[in-house]
Design an enzyme around this catalytic site. Structure first.
Site, PDB file in Angstrom:
ATOM      1  N   GLY A 156     -19.049   8.570 -12.180  1.00  5.20           N
ATOM      2  CA  GLY A 156     -19.999   8.233 -10.943  1.00  5.20           C
ATOM      3  C   GLY A 156     -21.100   9.286 -11.159  1.00  5.20           C
ATOM      4  O   GLY A 156     -21.257   9.767 -12.359  1.00  5.20           O
ATOM      5  N   ARG A 157     -21.644   9.637 -10.004  1.00  4.90           N
ATOM      6  CA  ARG A 157     -22.827  10.692 -10.416  1.00  4.90           C
ATOM      7  C   ARG A 157     -22.509  12.099 -10.865  1.00  4.90           C
ATOM      8  O   ARG A 157     -23.101  12.589 -11.856  1.00  4.90           O
ATOM      9  CB  ARG A 157     -23.470  10.949  -8.761  1.00  4.90           C
ATOM     10  N   ILE A 158     -21.127  12.364 -10.338  1.00  2.00           N
ATOM     11  CA  ILE A 158     -20.863  13.887 -10.963  1.00  2.00           C
ATOM     12  C   ILE A 158     -20.510  13.740 -12.354  1.00  2.00           C
ATOM     13  O   ILE A 158     -20.672  14.657 -13.090  1.00  2.00           O
ATOM     14  CB  ILE A 158     -19.779  14.305 -10.050  1.00  2.00           C
ATOM     15  N   ARG A 178     -14.085   1.872 -14.617  1.00  6.78           N
ATOM     16  CA  ARG A 178     -13.710   0.497 -14.607  1.00  6.78           C
ATOM     17  C   ARG A 178     -15.050  -0.686 -14.870  1.00  6.78           C
ATOM     18  O   ARG A 178     -15.012  -1.365 -15.246  1.00  6.78           O
ATOM     19  CB  ARG A 178     -13.370   0.380 -13.070  1.00  6.78           C
ATOM     20  N   ALA A 238     -11.842  16.676  -9.004  1.00  7.60           N
ATOM     21  CA  ALA A 238     -11.744  15.694  -8.270  1.00  7.60           C
ATOM     22  C   ALA A 238     -10.912  15.801  -7.033  1.00  7.60           C
ATOM     23  O   ALA A 238     -11.440  15.954  -6.063  1.00  7.60           O
ATOM     24  CB  ALA A 238     -11.593  14.304  -9.022  1.00  7.60           C
ATOM     25  N   ARG A 239      -9.794  15.451  -7.313  1.00  9.62           N
ATOM     26  CA  ARG A 239      -8.875  15.384  -6.032  1.00  9.62           C
ATOM     27  C   ARG A 239      -7.219  15.745  -6.784  1.00  9.62           C
ATOM     28  O   ARG A 239      -6.964  15.133  -7.509  1.00  9.62           O
ATOM     29  CB  ARG A 239      -8.654  14.202  -5.189  1.00  9.62           C
ATOM     30  N   GLU A 268      -2.044  20.945  -2.090  1.00  7.01           N
ATOM     31  CA  GLU A 268      -3.099  22.024  -1.563  1.00  7.01           C
ATOM     32  C   GLU A 268      -3.301  21.961  -0.075  1.00  7.01           C
ATOM     33  O   GLU A 268      -3.140  20.892   0.569  1.00  7.01           O
ATOM     34  CB  GLU A 268      -4.413  21.853  -2.159  1.00  7.01           C
ATOM     35  N   HIS A 286     -10.438  24.556  -4.751  1.00  8.68           N
ATOM     36  CA  HIS A 286     -11.337  23.432  -4.193  1.00  8.68           C
ATOM     37  C   HIS A 286     -12.505  24.146  -3.845  1.00  8.68           C
ATOM     38  O   HIS A 286     -13.010  23.787  -2.909  1.00  8.68           O
ATOM     39  CB  HIS A 286     -10.501  22.642  -3.229  1.00  8.68           C
ATOM     40  N   ILE A 287     -13.134  24.729  -4.798  1.00 13.01           N
ATOM     41  CA  ILE A 287     -14.616  25.497  -4.673  1.00 13.01           C
ATOM     42  C   ILE A 287     -15.560  24.276  -5.261  1.00 13.01           C
ATOM     43  O   ILE A 287     -16.643  24.857  -5.818  1.00 13.01           O
ATOM     44  CB  ILE A 287     -14.477  26.765  -5.058  1.00 13.01           C
ATOM     45  N   GLY A 288     -15.283  23.309  -5.607  1.00 12.61           N
ATOM     46  CA  GLY A 288     -16.067  22.488  -6.532  1.00 12.61           C
ATOM     47  C   GLY A 288     -17.612  22.568  -6.197  1.00 12.61           C
ATOM     48  O   GLY A 288     -18.484  22.730  -6.712  1.00 12.61           O
TER      49      GLY A 288
HETATM   50  C1  GLV Z   1     -15.288  17.733  -2.188  1.00 11.09           C
HETATM   51  O1  GLV Z   1     -14.063  17.856  -2.505  1.00 11.09           O
HETATM   52  C2  GLV Z   1     -15.757  16.689  -1.803  1.00 11.09           C
HETATM   53  O2  GLV Z   1     -15.359  15.655  -1.785  1.00 11.09           O
HETATM   54  O3  GLV Z   1     -17.122  16.667  -1.382  1.00 11.09           O
END
Ligand code: GLV
Length: 326
Positions: A156-158, A178, A238-239, A268, A286-288
């Site tokens: 995706g975008r990221i 996909r 991501a997650r 987490e 989780h500091i993305g």
């Molecule tokens: C961060 O994890 C977000 O989904 O924006």
């Protein structure tokens, strides 16, 4: 009469100011997640809500909120939303795509470089006073990033922002998604689509950029880790839950995988203590998307969504157009 909205957790003053100008705001000024029963109780009688990714919004949360029209997540990921339940309740749901792409891609690269060159372990070693003198064979040989193969799962975008950064490192970029990108998009990030088996086999650095859902649960488990190069590094911004943490801990511990950079975890904020005992993993909380500018942009984006939704317009980042009969 002003519409009533709930803000579940501390935001920025700038965002609150905008909300206060338009709505009657029930604001939790504390930066702590409200318990589910309190969210449900405070959603009752509200027209809208701004939520954070630590808030679960499901049928139970919505049970007493008959007048609710919109819930606006301050995150691009929305696995904290039961979208089917929200849609069934006739409530609009929104997220904050776009504004955090570059910051999150930067974080992926920070983890990638730190893992490849063992930066955190080396820092600890220097702090511990263990450095006795410069050596040619210094015991700190890392993995070259330049000219290596970068794999991206989820484009995706990221994912595309992660790919674009690779050109400065003269990397080969492969990805699996996909849906294959349009040729113009592939060219813009100089990335080549491959099947998942090839991605796992060929990547020196594998960056996960998938959304979390039942379909992506443990997308990287023991079998996938076994299919990777033992010299490879896995990066997850991501997650949690996309990776089987148990399998990853085994692979990192027994040398099956060289390293990992992890911003997200299965349970987490609880950390599996076995991660803390591994020197070949870099851990962040989780500091993305965590730069001030980006977190502010995310808050403002959620406010824009809420203002539009409660003004009877289609919010810019509507996740469930079915509620509008679209
Ligand atoms: C961060 O994890 C977000 O989904 O924006």
């Amino acid at each position: 009469m002003k519409a009533k909205v709930l803000v579940t957790r501390a935001l920025f003053p700038e965002a609150l100011e905008r909300l206060n100008a338009t709505f009657e705001v029930d604001y939790n000024p504390e930066d702590r997640a409200l318990p589910p029963e309190e969210i449900a109780a405070r959603l009752a009688g509200k027209d809208g809500a701004i939520t954070l990714l630590s808030d679960r919004i499901d049928a139970a949360a919505l049970a007493g909120a008959a007048g609710l029209k919109a819930v606006c997540n301050v995150a691009v990921g929305y696995n904290n939303y039961d979208l089917a339940a929200i849609t069934a309740a006739g409530v609009m749901a929104t997220n904050t795509p776009g504004v955090l792409d570059d910051t999150t891609a930067d974080t992926a690269w920070a983890l990638l470089l730190a893992s490849a060159r063992r930066i955190v372990a080396a820092d600890r070693w220097v702090r511990d006073g263990q450095w006795q003198g410069w050596k040619f064979h210094d015991g700190w040989f890392g993995q070259d990033v330049h000219h290596a193969t970068l794999g991206i799962l989820g484009m995706g975008r990221i994912g595309r922002a992660v790919a674009r950064r690779a050109s400065g490192f003269s990397m080969r970029v492969i990805y699996h998604n996909r849906q294959r990108l349009e040729p113009g998009q592939e060219a813009a990030c100089a990335a080549t689509w491959v099947d998942k088996a090839t991605l796992l086999r060929d990547s020196d650095f594998l960056v996960l950029m998938l959304p979390y859902s039942p379909a992506t649960h443990h997308a990287i488990g023991a079998a996938e880790l076994a299919a990777m190069k033992p010299s490879a590094h896995l990066i997850n911004v991501a997650r949690g839950g996309i990776v089987d943490d148990n399998a990853l801990i085994d692979a990192l511990g027994n040398g099956r995988l060289a390293g990992a950079g992890l911003d997200v975890f299965e349970n987490e904020p609880a950390l599996d203590p076995r991660f803390a005992g591994l020197s070949n993993v870099v851990l962040t909380p989780h500091i993305g998307s965590s730069s001030r500018a980006t977190r502010l942009a995310m808050a403002m984006c959620a406010v824009d969504n809420l203002v539009a939704a409660l003004a009877g317009q289609r919010p810019p980042n509507l996740l469930n157009p079915a509620v509008l009969g679209a």
